[in-house]
Design an enzyme around this catalytic site. Structure first.
Site, PDB file in Angstrom:
ATOM      1  N   HIS A 151      -4.988  -5.186  11.242  1.00 59.00           N
ATOM      2  CA  HIS A 151      -5.373  -5.767  10.717  1.00 59.00           C
ATOM      3  C   HIS A 151      -6.282  -6.541  10.429  1.00 59.00           C
ATOM      4  O   HIS A 151      -6.587  -7.426   9.527  1.00 59.00           O
ATOM      5  CB  HIS A 151      -4.223  -7.207  10.886  1.00 59.00           C
ATOM      6  CG  HIS A 151      -2.482  -6.578  10.539  1.00 59.00           C
ATOM      7  ND1 HIS A 151      -1.795  -7.509  10.466  1.00 59.00           N
ATOM      8  CD2 HIS A 151      -2.293  -6.152  10.129  1.00 59.00           C
ATOM      9  CE1 HIS A 151      -0.625  -6.752  10.630  1.00 59.00           C
ATOM     10  NE2 HIS A 151      -1.149  -5.552   9.760  1.00 59.00           N
ATOM     11  N   HIS A 190       6.019   3.046   5.119  1.00 58.91           N
ATOM     12  CA  HIS A 190       6.884   2.095   4.491  1.00 58.91           C
ATOM     13  C   HIS A 190       6.945   2.477   2.915  1.00 58.91           C
ATOM     14  O   HIS A 190       6.228   3.738   2.545  1.00 58.91           O
ATOM     15  CB  HIS A 190       6.173   0.692   4.675  1.00 58.91           C
ATOM     16  CG  HIS A 190       4.538   0.761   4.088  1.00 58.91           C
ATOM     17  ND1 HIS A 190       4.267   0.853   2.659  1.00 58.91           N
ATOM     18  CD2 HIS A 190       3.812   0.784   4.664  1.00 58.91           C
ATOM     19  CE1 HIS A 190       2.790   0.938   3.051  1.00 58.91           C
ATOM     20  NE2 HIS A 190       2.492   1.303   3.740  1.00 58.91           N
ATOM     21  N   ASP A 207      -9.202   1.373   4.135  1.00 59.77           N
ATOM     22  CA  ASP A 207      -7.360   1.103   4.467  1.00 59.77           C
ATOM     23  C   ASP A 207      -8.021   0.709   3.592  1.00 59.77           C
ATOM     24  O   ASP A 207      -7.519  -1.191   3.010  1.00 59.77           O
ATOM     25  CB  ASP A 207      -6.602   0.467   5.692  1.00 59.77           C
ATOM     26  CG  ASP A 207      -5.195   0.710   5.089  1.00 59.77           C
ATOM     27  OD1 ASP A 207      -4.802   0.847   3.831  1.00 59.77           O
ATOM     28  OD2 ASP A 207      -3.655   0.519   5.801  1.00 59.77           O
ATOM     29  N   GLU A 254      -3.381   8.071   5.830  1.00 57.07           N
ATOM     30  CA  GLU A 254      -2.680   7.283   4.970  1.00 57.07           C
ATOM     31  C   GLU A 254      -2.735   8.031   3.463  1.00 57.07           C
ATOM     32  O   GLU A 254      -3.996   7.742   2.708  1.00 57.07           O
ATOM     33  CB  GLU A 254      -2.854   5.884   5.125  1.00 57.07           C
ATOM     34  CG  GLU A 254      -1.875   5.158   4.126  1.00 57.07           C
ATOM     35  CD  GLU A 254      -1.330   3.573   4.018  1.00 57.07           C
ATOM     36  OE1 GLU A 254      -2.707   3.074   4.362  1.00 57.07           O
ATOM     37  OE2 GLU A 254      -0.306   3.370   3.613  1.00 57.07           O
ATOM     38  N   ASP A 265      -2.066   2.927  -1.559  1.00 55.10           N
ATOM     39  CA  ASP A 265      -2.595   3.005  -0.593  1.00 55.10           C
ATOM     40  C   ASP A 265      -3.391   3.341   0.750  1.00 55.10           C
ATOM     41  O   ASP A 265      -1.604   4.559   0.628  1.00 55.10           O
ATOM     42  CB  ASP A 265      -1.188   2.520   0.421  1.00 55.10           C
ATOM     43  CG  ASP A 265      -1.431   1.742   1.528  1.00 55.10           C
ATOM     44  OD1 ASP A 265      -1.826   1.909   2.257  1.00 55.10           O
ATOM     45  OD2 ASP A 265      -0.156   0.985   2.448  1.00 55.10           O
ATOM     46  N   ARG A 310      -6.927   6.570  11.320  1.00 51.02           N
ATOM     47  CA  ARG A 310      -5.215   6.384  10.570  1.00 51.02           C
ATOM     48  C   ARG A 310      -5.591   7.593   9.090  1.00 51.02           C
ATOM     49  O   ARG A 310      -7.151   7.088   8.672  1.00 51.02           O
ATOM     50  CB  ARG A 310      -5.544   5.484  10.368  1.00 51.02           C
ATOM     51  CG  ARG A 310      -3.657   5.322   9.535  1.00 51.02           C
ATOM     52  CD  ARG A 310      -3.053   3.691  10.138  1.00 51.02           C
ATOM     53  NE  ARG A 310      -4.236   2.690   8.037  1.00 51.02           N
ATOM     54  CZ  ARG A 310      -4.430   1.649   9.372  1.00 51.02           C
ATOM     55  NH1 ARG A 310      -4.561   1.544  10.597  1.00 51.02           N
ATOM     56  NH2 ARG A 310      -4.908   0.779   8.690  1.00 51.02           N
ATOM     57  N   ASP A 317      -9.565 -27.786  -8.379  1.00 44.54           N
ATOM     58  CA  ASP A 317      -9.383 -27.325  -9.185  1.00 44.54           C
ATOM     59  C   ASP A 317      -9.400 -25.567  -9.229  1.00 44.54           C
ATOM     60  O   ASP A 317      -9.728 -25.103  -9.947  1.00 44.54           O
ATOM     61  CB  ASP A 317     -10.938 -28.121  -9.591  1.00 44.54           C
ATOM     62  CG  ASP A 317     -10.795 -29.270 -10.044  1.00 44.54           C
ATOM     63  OD1 ASP A 317      -9.510 -30.106 -10.910  1.00 44.54           O
ATOM     64  OD2 ASP A 317     -11.102 -30.134 -10.781  1.00 44.54           O
ATOM     65  N   GLU A 346       1.434   7.426   7.038  1.00 51.55           N
ATOM     66  CA  GLU A 346      -0.142   6.901   7.720  1.00 51.55           C
ATOM     67  C   GLU A 346       0.191   7.086   9.345  1.00 51.55           C
ATOM     68  O   GLU A 346       0.115   5.585   9.755  1.00 51.55           O
ATOM     69  CB  GLU A 346      -0.107   6.002   7.295  1.00 51.55           C
ATOM     70  CG  GLU A 346       1.124   4.667   7.663  1.00 51.55           C
ATOM     71  CD  GLU A 346       0.806   3.162   6.722  1.00 51.55           C
ATOM     72  OE1 GLU A 346       0.002   2.923   7.109  1.00 51.55           O
ATOM     73  OE2 GLU A 346       1.274   2.501   6.116  1.00 51.55           O
ATOM     74  N   HIS A 385       3.849  -2.742   0.625  1.00 54.37           N
ATOM     75  CA  HIS A 385       5.345  -2.978   1.233  1.00 54.37           C
ATOM     76  C   HIS A 385       6.496  -3.070   0.432  1.00 54.37           C
ATOM     77  O   HIS A 385       7.107  -4.419   0.742  1.00 54.37           O
ATOM     78  CB  HIS A 385       5.009  -3.780   3.391  1.00 54.37           C
ATOM     79  CG  HIS A 385       3.891  -3.897   3.748  1.00 54.37           C
ATOM     80  ND1 HIS A 385       4.080  -4.753   4.866  1.00 54.37           N
ATOM     81  CD2 HIS A 385       2.991  -2.212   3.765  1.00 54.37           C
ATOM     82  CE1 HIS A 385       2.845  -3.211   5.458  1.00 54.37           C
ATOM     83  NE2 HIS A 385       2.295  -2.541   4.637  1.00 54.37           N
ATOM     84  N   HIS A 434       1.826   1.345  15.496  1.00 51.86           N
ATOM     85  CA  HIS A 434       3.491   1.159  14.490  1.00 51.86           C
ATOM     86  C   HIS A 434       3.721   2.603  13.906  1.00 51.86           C
ATOM     87  O   HIS A 434       3.762   3.407  14.725  1.00 51.86           O
ATOM     88  CB  HIS A 434       2.285   0.478  13.421  1.00 51.86           C
ATOM     89  CG  HIS A 434       1.028   1.056  12.415  1.00 51.86           C
ATOM     90  ND1 HIS A 434       1.124   3.240  12.639  1.00 51.86           N
ATOM     91  CD2 HIS A 434      -0.553   1.725  13.271  1.00 51.86           C
ATOM     92  CE1 HIS A 434       0.808   3.520  11.937  1.00 51.86           C
ATOM     93  NE2 HIS A 434      -0.966   2.788  12.988  1.00 51.86           N
ATOM     94  N   TYR A 450      -4.877   4.368  18.280  1.00 50.94           N
ATOM     95  CA  TYR A 450      -6.068   3.626  17.800  1.00 50.94           C
ATOM     96  C   TYR A 450      -6.459   3.521  20.735  1.00 50.94           C
ATOM     97  O   TYR A 450      -5.296   3.417  20.773  1.00 50.94           O
ATOM     98  CB  TYR A 450      -5.578   1.723  17.794  1.00 50.94           C
ATOM     99  CG  TYR A 450      -4.892   1.950  15.960  1.00 50.94           C
ATOM    100  CD1 TYR A 450      -5.789   2.283  15.339  1.00 50.94           C
ATOM    101  CD2 TYR A 450      -4.252   2.735  16.186  1.00 50.94           C
ATOM    102  CE1 TYR A 450      -5.545   2.739  14.454  1.00 50.94           C
ATOM    103  CE2 TYR A 450      -3.349   3.023  14.953  1.00 50.94           C
ATOM    104  CZ  TYR A 450      -3.615   2.557  14.032  1.00 50.94           C
ATOM    105  OH  TYR A 450      -3.771   2.912  12.817  1.00 50.94           O
TER     106      TYR A 450
HETATM  107  N1  GLY Z   1      -2.232  -1.880   4.186  1.00 53.94           N
HETATM  108  C1  GLY Z   1      -1.675  -1.745   4.224  1.00 53.94           C
HETATM  109  C2  GLY Z   1      -0.758  -0.614   4.861  1.00 53.94           C
HETATM  110  O1  GLY Z   1      -0.468   0.343   5.390  1.00 53.94           O
HETATM  111  O2  GLY Z   1       0.566  -1.233   5.604  1.00 53.94           O
HETATM  112 MN    MN Z   2       0.260   1.681   4.104  1.00 55.53          MN
HETATM  113 MN    MN Z   3      -2.861   1.214   4.110  1.00 59.57          MN
END
Ligand code: GLY
Ligand code: MN
Ligand code: MN
Length: 465
Positions: free
Chosen positions: A247, A362, A264, A435, A275, A433, A40, A412, A369, A358, A416
């Protein structure tokens, strides 16, 4: 923007698409399905981004049909007083043409009956491939109905084309309206980061226990207070070593005096994402090792920002960041020169990957993304092969996208440091990080998320307040 101006904006986008699919083409596009969460209860509804881009319409159970002659037909939920008592207002097909600027509108119940007629006589049918479960099967059914009438004079489209192709290209360059919404989204998110930083320092100063969810709640409050519909993605609020989990989600971990917090998080506003990542000392004062790594990540971000301009490649900011980070890893002793060699060796062999795994950015837009090719369309045939130094895998490279004014991307870089042999202990469990969101301009880029500062001193100053 007033309603008629936005209606015109969506009509212009549909006209551009119509020109791209050819006079005899037809584009068919459903919005997103509703998703059940449990008995529901549904997940909060979010429209399909392509659908919204062409219509501005946010109701579920709707389809757009655009033909190459520039005509748009909408299928939407019919008016139904009983359902509207439970689920809320529906625009309905009668009001849709005036409200949305479409040429015709029908109840969604008529979709199957009308689609073969709309397809008859078209040479190509465009729909988004591999994005909507079951869409290919429905398309087969409609095309089958047209084919069954070929001996009575019907003409069945001979080509099926991926609608994502032209729409991705259109969405990659953000128009003035989109840029304005994205600036506002980033501004709201920046304010939320400031509030989370200040709350953390204040609660610790007052002797309160701080948990990740306290900071998450602060972000959410600021997003919603300014009319954001929801976070653009699951917020990361990572205290201490949790920042090394890429993540990680805002959870229950304690935010400890003396540790860093990585947040983030960005709001979605009127269909557009922001972002932002900031990393700050929970108590408002960086320790020596924290500051050393922070300054390194910031310097690498500055190098990436300087490399972001129309005419540069999408990969240029990443390469600029990596160069600075790799040099810093050698200088700070994260990487042992005797083992990994020179800066060039570190980059060539990807030794920096232990601490930076990473990419530096993006596309950003309706989706966090966002869509849009990362390969330069004019150079798609230039393929080169190389062996990845870490995995040994053979990678097929194509020339990276050339940036153009109006593209929006994140910048970004991060670092780490998981505990490992040979890694100086003072850096263990630090994850950082930084960003920001950048609109590409002819001469550089506009950072639309700098409503929250990045310099270590500026962060300390605002957390003192
Ligand atoms: N928050 C997702 C990224 O930074 O790609
Ligand atoms: Mn990002
Ligand atoms: Mn991000």
């Amino acid at each position: 923007m007033n309603p008629s101006a936005t209606t015109a904006l969506y009509a212009q986008r549909r006209a551009r698409l119509a020109a791209l699919i050819g006079a005899k083409g037809i584009a068919i596009l459903p919005t997103a399905p509703e998703q059940q969460r449990n008995r529901d209860g549904d997940f909060l509804y979010r429209h399909d981004s392509y659908f919204y881009y062409l219509s501005g319409f946010t109701e579920p159970k709707a389809w757009l049909v655009i033909t190459g002659d520039g005509k748009t037909t909408l299928f939407c939920q019919p008016k139904d007083l009983e359902r509207e008592i439970w689920d809320g207002y529906r625009l309905g097909p009668d009001a849709a043409p005036a409200q949305l600027g479409v040429d015709a509108a029908y109840s969604i119940a008529e979709l199957d009956a009308r689609m073969p007629g709309l397809l008859d006589g078209r040479d190509s049918v465009w729909y988004p491939f591999a994005t909507h479960k079951g869409l290919e099967t429905r398309m087969d059914g409609w095309l089958g109905s047209v084919r069954a009438r070929v001996r009575f004079g019907a003409l069945c489209p001979e080509q099926q084309r991926d609608l994502c192709g032209p729409l991705d290209e259109m969405r990659l360059i953000k128009d003035v309206h989109e840029q304005a919404v994205m600036r506002r989204a980033a501004q709201i998110s920046a304010g939320a980061h400031i509030r989370a930083m200040q709350l953390s320092a204040r609660m610790l100063r007052d002797g309160n226990e701080v948990r990740e969810y306290h900071l998450d709640a602060e972000l959410l409050h600021e997003f919603r207070r300014h009319g954001s519909q929801y976070p653009a993605y699951g917020s990361i609020v990572a205290a201490g070593a949790n920042a090394c989990v890429l993540h990680y989600r805002a959870d229950t971990a304690p935010v400890r005096d003396g540790e860093l917090v990585l947040i983030d998080a960005g709001c979605e506003l009127d269909g557009y994402a922001s972002d932002i990542t900031r990393t700050f000392p929970a108590n408002g004062k960086f320790t020596g090792p924290q500051r050393a790594l922070y300054e390194l990540v910031l310097a690498s971000q500055e190098a990436a920002v300087a490399a972001t301009r129309a005419g540069a490649r999408f990969t240029d900011p990443h390469d600029a960041s990596v160069k600075v980070l790799a040099q810093g890893m050698l200088d700070l002793g994260l990487l042992d020169r005797n083992k990994v060699g020179t800066l060039e060796d570190v980059i060539e062999k990807r030794a920096y990957f232990q601490f930076y795994m990473h990419r530096t950015g993006h596309w950003l837009g309706m989706d966090v993304h966002d869509c849009g090719g990362y390969v330069e369309p004019s150079e798609i045939g230039r393929v080169s092969e190389r062996k990845d130094p870490l995995s040994g895998e053979v990678i097929r490279d194509r020339p990276s996208r050339i940036l153009r004014a109006g593209m929006v991307l994140t910048i970004e870089p991060g670092i780490y440091v998981r505990p490992a042999e040979g890694v100086p202990e003072q850096f263990h469990d630090i994850g950082i990080r930084i960003e920001d969101d950048a609109i590409v301009t002819e001469t550089g880029c506009e950072l639309i998320s700098r409503g929250v500062p990045v310099e270590a001193d500026a962060i300390e100053a605002l957390m003192r307040g």
